[in-house]
Design a protein around this motif. Structure first.
Motif, PDB file in Angstrom:
ATOM      1  N   GLU A 138       1.107   4.371  -2.860  1.00 53.57           N
ATOM      2  CA  GLU A 138       0.954   5.800  -2.574  1.00 53.57           C
ATOM      3  C   GLU A 138       2.136   6.596  -3.116  1.00 53.57           C
ATOM      4  O   GLU A 138       1.966   7.691  -3.669  1.00 53.57           O
ATOM      5  CB  GLU A 138       0.832   6.011  -1.068  1.00 53.57           C
ATOM      6  N   SER A 148       0.815  -1.220   0.000  1.00 57.88           N
ATOM      7  CA  SER A 148       0.000   0.000   0.000  1.00 57.88           C
ATOM      8  C   SER A 148       0.846   1.266   0.000  1.00 57.88           C
ATOM      9  O   SER A 148       0.586   2.211  -0.768  1.00 57.88           O
ATOM     10  CB  SER A 148      -0.941   0.005   1.209  1.00 57.88           C
ATOM     11  N   GLU A 149       1.859   1.309   0.838  1.00 59.94           N
ATOM     12  CA  GLU A 149       2.690   2.511   0.909  1.00 59.94           C
ATOM     13  C   GLU A 149       3.418   2.752  -0.403  1.00 59.94           C
ATOM     14  O   GLU A 149       3.570   3.901  -0.846  1.00 59.94           O
ATOM     15  CB  GLU A 149       3.690   2.389   2.056  1.00 59.94           C
ATOM     16  N   ARG A 181       9.675  13.799   0.679  1.00 55.51           N
ATOM     17  CA  ARG A 181       8.878  14.153   1.859  1.00 55.51           C
ATOM     18  C   ARG A 181       9.780  14.705   2.969  1.00 55.51           C
ATOM     19  O   ARG A 181       9.427  15.661   3.664  1.00 55.51           O
ATOM     20  CB  ARG A 181       8.132  12.916   2.375  1.00 55.51           C
ATOM     21  N   GLU A 191       1.855   6.547  -7.075  1.00 51.12           N
ATOM     22  CA  GLU A 191       0.744   7.363  -7.564  1.00 51.12           C
ATOM     23  C   GLU A 191       1.057   8.848  -7.439  1.00 51.12           C
ATOM     24  O   GLU A 191       0.707   9.646  -8.320  1.00 51.12           O
ATOM     25  CB  GLU A 191      -0.535   7.014  -6.800  1.00 51.12           C
ATOM     26  N   SER A 192       1.716   9.234  -6.368  1.00 47.47           N
ATOM     27  CA  SER A 192       2.046  10.648  -6.167  1.00 47.47           C
ATOM     28  C   SER A 192       3.288  11.059  -6.943  1.00 47.47           C
ATOM     29  O   SER A 192       3.454  12.248  -7.271  1.00 47.47           O
ATOM     30  CB  SER A 192       2.274  10.916  -4.675  1.00 47.47           C
TER      31      SER A 192
END
Length: 457
Positions: A424, A420-421, A435, A427-428
Motif C-alpha cells: 500500500e 500488504s501494508e 501520513r 503503490e501510493s
C-alpha cells in the motif's frame, strides 16, 4: 571451519577473526529469522521519557516483566536486560525499550512473539501509567530532556560521540528502529546476501520512513533517524562501498572492522560496570599487545565479538547479517520488515532476482539513494527510474519468495500477507511519515500530543 577458539584464549592469528564469521554458516534448513524492535516509553501524564530509577521508571518496567518468566541480567546493581527462551529485552541509551526476539522459523512465529511481548509490556505499563510509541525519532524532547540509562558502555560512547560527528548523541538517545537478522550458508551466500540487502537498504528506509518530527516541529526529513546516521561516526557507519568490490568476503570485512576505532574492552572487576575505555584506540594494536588501555594484553574472540557490535553500517555482519535500515513503527510493520528480508534473501530465485535488480547501480547511486530515502522517501529517481518503482519491484520479488517458502500458519496461510501494508505504501508513494505530516497539518492542528494517543501501541 578451522580451529575452535576458547572464549578466554587470546587470538593467535588473523584467520581466527574470519573463522568467527564462518562459524555462523548454516544449511538452509537451519536458517532462522530474528526480529528486533525498539519503542519509546513515555509517562501518560505528561508524555515525558521516564528515568531509569523510581516507582514508574524503566527499572520498574523491567522488574514488572519478570512476572512473565523473564530472568534478569545485571550490570553491578543495575537491572539492564531480561532473558527468556532465546529472546531478550534490553534498554537503549535513552531508555528506548527493545525486544530482541529469539531466532524463529517463520514470520508467523515472529508476529506471535511480538504480540505476546507487547501484551506483557502493556500489562505492566498500565500499572505504572506508562505508554509506548513506535516512531523513528523522539518527536518532542530535546537531548537534555532525555534521561540516560546506567550502562557502562553508554558512558564511554556518550563521551566519544561528539568527537566524531554532530548527531551521535541523537542516535543514542532519540532514535528507534526495527531490525531483522538472517543467516547464510557459505561465504558466497553471505556475499550475495550482503550486497543485495545493502543496496536495497535505502528502499527499506523509504518504505518504513516514520520520523518527521523533532522537538515538537517538522524537521524537514521523512526519516530523521536515517539522517542521524549520516553524521554519527563516518568510521563505523554508511553503505560500505567495498562490499561491492571483487574479492569481498569474510577477510575484507574483518580488515574493515580492524580499522574501526574501538569503544571499550570488557573485563570482570573493572570499574564502570566492567567496561574499560578504549575509545579511539586500534584493534590492530590490541592484536599486537599494544593497546594503550590494556598494555601487553591480547584480545580474545569475545573481545572481537564485542567490537563487532560497535560497528553500525546499514547492514552488519556478525555470525549472521543484520538489516538496520528501518524506522520504528506499529506492530504491523514490526512483522513486515522480517517478511520483506526473508522473502528476498531466503529463496534463491528471489535473491538472484533482487541482485539482478540492483547490480547495475553505481556506488554513487547507493549513497544518493541513502540520502534521498531519509529526505524524500519514495519520491525522486535513482538510476533513471522513480524510487517508488524500485520499491514496488522489490516487494514483488519478496512476495514471490515468500510464496515459494511455503511457511504456513495453523490456518494454512502463507507469509505474504505481512507485506500488504508495504505494498500500500509503495503503490501510493506516500510514506508513513507523510501520513503523520498530513495529520499534523490537519486534524492534529500542529499538536503533537495527538501522536501519543493515535500512534501509540
Amino acid at each position: 571451519m578451522g580451529r575452535v577458539v576458547k572464549i578466554s584464549e587470546p587470538i593467535q592469528s588473523f584467520s581466527q577473526l574470519t573463522e568467527y564469521f564462518a562459524s555462523g554458516e548454516k544449511p538452509s534448513e537451519r536458517w532462522r529469522i530474528g526480529a528486533e524492535h525498539e519503542k519509546f516509553v513515555f509517562h501518560l501524564s505528561d508524555l515525558r521519557r521516564p528515568e531509569y530509577a523510581g516507582p514508574d521508571g524503566i527499572e520498574a518496567l523491567l522488574k514488572g516483566l519478570m512476572r512473565f518468566g523473564w530472568s534478569g541480567v545485571y550490570e553491578g546493581e543495575h537491572l539492564i536486560a531480561l532473558e527468556r527462551d532465546g529472546a531478550s529485552v534490553s534498554l537503549e541509551p535513552g531508555g528506548q525499550f527493545e525486544l530482541s526476539g529469539a531466532p524463529l522459523s517463520t514470520i508467523h512465529e515472529i508476529c506471535s512473539e511480538t504480540g505476546q511481548h507487547l501484551e506483557e509490556v502493556k500489562a505492566v505499563a498500565s500499572e505504572l501509567r506508562l505508554g509506548f510509541l513506535g516512531v523513528g525519532f523522539s518527536p518532542l524532547w530535546t537531548r537534555a530532556e532525555t534521561p540516560v540509562m546506567p550502562k557502562g558502555r553508554y558512558n564511554i560512547m556518550r563521551a566519544y560521540m561528539p568527537k566524531v560527528g554532530t548527531l551521535g548523541l541523537d542516535m543514542m538517545l532519540r532514535t528507534s528502529t526495527i531490525q531483522a537478522n538472517l543467516d547464510f550458508s557459505s561465504e558466497d551466500d553471505m556475499v550475495l546476501k550482503f550486497r543485495t540487502s545493502l543496496a536495497l537498504q535505502p528502499i527499506a528506509t523509504a518504505l518504513f520512513a516514520n520520523s518527521p518530527f523533532t522537538e515538537g516541529k517538522l524537521n524537514g526529513f521523512l526519516s530523521a533517524r536515517a539522517n542521524v546516521w549520516t553524521d554519527t561516526d563516518a568510521d563505523r557507519t554508511g553503505m560500505l562501498g567495498f562490499v561491492f568490490d571483487d574479492g569481498f568476503g569474510y577477510e575484507k570485512y574483518a580488515q574493515y572492522a580492524l580499522d574501526v576505532p574501538m569503544y571499550f574492552v570488557k573485563r570482570k572487576g573493572a570499574l564502570n560496570g566492567g567496561y574499560i575505555d578504549a575509545s579511539g584506540q586500534s584493534f590492530r594494536d590490541f592484536m599486537d599487545g599494544k593497546l594503550p588501555a590494556l598494555p601487553g594484553e591480547r584480545p580474545t574472540i569475545d573481545d572481537w565479538a564485542d567490537h563487532l557490535t560497535t560497528l553500525f553500517p546499514e547492514v552488519r555482519l556478525k555470525k549472521y547479517l543484520e538489516m538496520r535500515g528501518a524506522d520504528g513503527g506499529p506492530w504491523s510493520r514490526i512483522c513486515a520488515l522480517p517478511a520483506l528480508w526473508a522473502g528476498l534473501l531466503y529463496d534463491q530465485v528471489a535473491l538472484e532476482a533482487a541482485w539482478d535488480l540492483v547490480k547495475g547501480w553505481r556506488i554513487e547511486d547507493h549513497d544518493t539513494l541513502r540520502g534521498m530515502a531519509a529526505k524524500t522517501g519514495l519520491k525522486g529517481e535513482i538510476a533513471g527510474r522513480p524510487v517508488k518503482d524500485w520499491a514496488f519491484d522489490t516487494l514483488k520479488i519478496a512476495r514471490e519468495g515468500l510464496k515459494r517458502r511455503q511457511r504456513l500458519s495453523g490456518g494454512l496461510v502463507d507469509e505474504t500477507g505481512y507485506l500488504s501494508e508495504l505494498f500500500e505504501i509503495a503503490e501510493s508513494g506516500i510514506t508513513p511519515a507523510e501520513r503523520l505530516i498530513e495529520k499534523y497539518h490537519g486534524i492534529w492542528a500542529g499538536d503533537l500530543r495527538k501522536l501519543y494517543t493515535e500512534e501509540a501501541y
